[in-house]
Design an enzyme around this catalytic site. Structure first.
Site, PDB file in Angstrom:
ATOM      1  N   ASN A 188      50.410  30.989  49.308  1.00 59.83           N
ATOM      2  CA  ASN A 188      50.493  31.240  47.858  1.00 59.83           C
ATOM      3  C   ASN A 188      49.129  31.226  47.172  1.00 59.83           C
ATOM      4  O   ASN A 188      49.050  31.291  45.956  1.00 59.83           O
ATOM      5  CB  ASN A 188      51.468  30.264  47.182  1.00 59.83           C
ATOM      6  CG  ASN A 188      50.909  28.853  47.069  1.00 59.83           C
ATOM      7  OD1 ASN A 188      49.765  28.606  47.440  1.00 59.83           O
ATOM      8  ND2 ASN A 188      51.699  27.948  46.563  1.00 59.83           N
ATOM      9  N   LYS A 189      48.066  31.166  47.946  1.00 57.31           N
ATOM     10  CA  LYS A 189      46.735  31.128  47.330  1.00 57.31           C
ATOM     11  C   LYS A 189      46.249  32.549  47.030  1.00 57.31           C
ATOM     12  O   LYS A 189      46.871  33.527  47.430  1.00 57.31           O
ATOM     13  CB  LYS A 189      45.752  30.389  48.257  1.00 57.31           C
ATOM     14  CG  LYS A 189      46.160  28.935  48.555  1.00 57.31           C
ATOM     15  CD  LYS A 189      45.976  28.017  47.362  1.00 57.31           C
ATOM     16  CE  LYS A 189      46.803  26.754  47.419  1.00 57.31           C
ATOM     17  NZ  LYS A 189      46.295  25.690  48.254  1.00 57.31           N
TER      18      LYS A 189
END
Ligand SMILES: *Cc1c(COP(=O)(O)O)cnc(C)c1O
Length: 388
Positions: A188-189
Site C-alpha cells: 500500500n505504499k
C-alpha cells in the site's frame, strides 16, 4: 466488486500492476536466478541515483531497513533511541529488536504530524544514541533542524521515509539528510511491490555494514560462488536474511520508472481534496497547500474537530457510502506490548491527533468523480446526528 474482493466501492488504496511490470518480473523468473542478482543491483543503482544518495541497499522490508539502519548507527543494549509514537509500530519495534529502548516523543500537532524538535530535545539523556524521524504521509519532517540537533548532541539521525520516496525538503530528497533513510515497498505504499524495502546512506562504513548484515554477514554471496569467483565464505558478524529477491527487484525497477507520474497524480488529487474539504465544517486538514509540492502524498489525513464523532463517521462512510477509511495511527505507546514494557506514557498531541484522524482514499488513478463522492460522503456522515 473488484478482483481483490473488496466490499468497498472506493477502497483506501488500489494497486494496479501494468503489463510491462508483470513482464519484467516474469523475465526475472525466466532467468533462473531468483535472488540477489543483476536486477537487485540495477534497482539499487536506480534508487540511489533517483534520490541523490551514495548507496542504496535493497532489503526484504521497510522494517528490515530500519533494523539495519539502527545497527549501522551502533544501537545496542542500554541505548535509547527517540522515536515518534505517531507512526507505524515498526519504527519503535526495530529499536527493541536491537536490544535498545525506544523513547517516545510527541508530534508538533494536528497541523504537522511529524516529531516536534523541542520535545525531542528535552528527552535526550546520556543514553540517547539516535533520533528516528518519520516523514508522515510523505510530508517532510524538519530534518534540517533534526540534523543540527543530532550534530549538537553527537546523535545519529535515522529517517523513516517509508511514506516518502522521492519527496523533498528544500529540493533535497528525504532519506538523505540523516545517517540512513529507510523506505518500504509494501503493497500500500507509494512505490508498491508487495514486500520489500530500501535503505540509503552516504556513509561508506554504514553501507558496508548494512550490506553484510543483510545476508548473514557472509564475506561472499551465492552469486559470486555460482560464478566461480569464490569457493567458500567466512561469517564476520551475526546477521540476518534480509535479502530482496530478483522478481521483486525487477518489479520495483519497472514501477520506479512511473514513480514521478504516480506522485504527480497524488499531488493533484491532494490539492483538489484540500479545496473540496476547505468548505466542510467540522474538519481540518494537516499541512498546507505549499507543502504538497514537496510531499509524496502517501495518504490523505483528515482531522475531525470532534474525536467523539470519529468512529461513527468511519462506520457511516463504510455502511452508507461504500467508502473505506483507516486510522493512521493508533499511537504505538498505547499498544499492549508497549504499555507492558514502558508503562503509561502521556503524549497529549499524539493522543489528540490519533483520536481525531480519518484517512480517506487516495491513489494515483483515483478519478475526480470518486474524490467528490468521498467528500460528499464525509459531509453526509458529519451532518448526521452523532448517535445515528
Ligand atoms: C510501512 C511502514 C514501515 C514498515 O515497512 P514494511 O515494509 O511494512 O516492513 C515502517 N515505518 C512506517 C512509517 C511505515 O509506514
Amino acid at each position: 466488486m473488484s478482483a481483490t474482493g473488496t466490499p468497498f466501492e472506493i477502497p483506501l488504496s488500489d494497486v494496479r500492476v501494468a503489463e510491462d511490470e508483470i513482464a519484467a518480473a516474469a523475465d526475472a523468473l525466466r532467468s533462473g536466478w531468483l535472488t540477489m542478482g543483476p536486477r537487485t543491483a540495477e534497482f539499487e543503482t536506480a534508487f540511489a541515483t533517483r534520490l541523490g544518495a551514495r548507496h542504496a541497499i535493497a532489503v526484504a522490508s521497510g522494517t528490515a531497513a530500519l533494523h539495519l539502519a539502527y545497527l549501522a548507527a551502533g544501537i545496542g543494549p542500554g541505548d535509547e533511541v527517540i522515536v515518534p509514537s505517531y507512526t507505524f509500530v515498526a519504527t519503535a519495534a526495530a529499536v527493541i529488536a536491537c536490544g535498545a529502548t525506544p523513547i517516545f516523543a510527541d508530534i508538533a500537532g494536528a497541523h504537522d504530524l511529524s516529531l516536534d524538535p523541542v520535545d525531542v530535545e528535552r528527552r535526550i539523556t546520556p543514553r540517547t544514541r539516535a533520533v528516528a524521524v518519520v516523514h508522515f504521509a510523505g510530508y517532510p519532517a524538519p530534518v534540517d533542524r533534526f540534523q543540527a540537533l543530532c550534530d549538537d548532541h553527537g546523535l545519529a539521525l535515522i529517517e523513516d521515509a517509508a511514506h516518502a520516496p522521492a519527496a523533498t525538503l528544500h529540493g533535497r530528497a528525504l532519506g538523505t539528510f540523516g545517517l540512513a533513510g529507510c523506505f518500504s515497498l509494501f503493497s500500500n505504499k507509494v512505490l508498491s511491490v508487495g514486500e520489500g524495502g530500501v535503505v540509503v546512506t552516504d556513509d561508506d562504513a554504514a553501507a558496508q555494514r548494512m550490506r553484510l548484515l543483510r545476508s548473514h554477514a557472509m564475506t561472499t554471496g551465492t552469486l559470486q560462488r555460482h560464478l566461480g569467483r569464490a569457493l567458500s565464505y567466512d561469517v564476520v558478524d551475526v546477521g540476518f536474511n534480509y535479502r530482496l529477491d530478483e522478481p521483486r527487484a525487477a518489479l520495483a525497477l519497472a514501477r520506479m520508472a512511473k514513480l514521478d507520474a504516480e506522485i504527480a497524480a497524488r499531488r493533484a488529487l491532494t490539492r483538489r481534496y484540500r479545496e473540496l474539504l476547505a468548505g466542510l465544517d467540522g474538519v481540518t486538514i494537516p499541512y498546507d497547500d505549499a507543502a504538497v509540492a514537496d510531499s509524496a502524498c502517501y495518504v490523505m489525513a483528515v482531522m475531525l474537530d470532534d474525536a467523539r464523532r470519529r468512529n461513527g463517521v468511519c462506520v457511516a462512510l463504510r455502511e452508507r457510502h461504500g467508502v473505506q477509511t483507516s486510522i493512521l495511527y493508533p499511537p504505538a505507546h498505547r499498544f499492549t506490548a508497549y504499555t507492558e514494557r514502558f508503562g503509561a506514557i502521556s503524549l497529549p498531541r499524539t493522543e489528540d491527533a490519533a483520536a481525531r484522524e480519518v484517512t480517506v482514499p487516495l491513489y494515483g488513478h483515483m478519478t475526480g468523480e470518486q474524490q467528490e463522492r468521498v467528500v460528499a460522503a464525509l459531509a453526509d456522515a458529519l451532518a448526521r446526528p452523532a448517535s445515528a
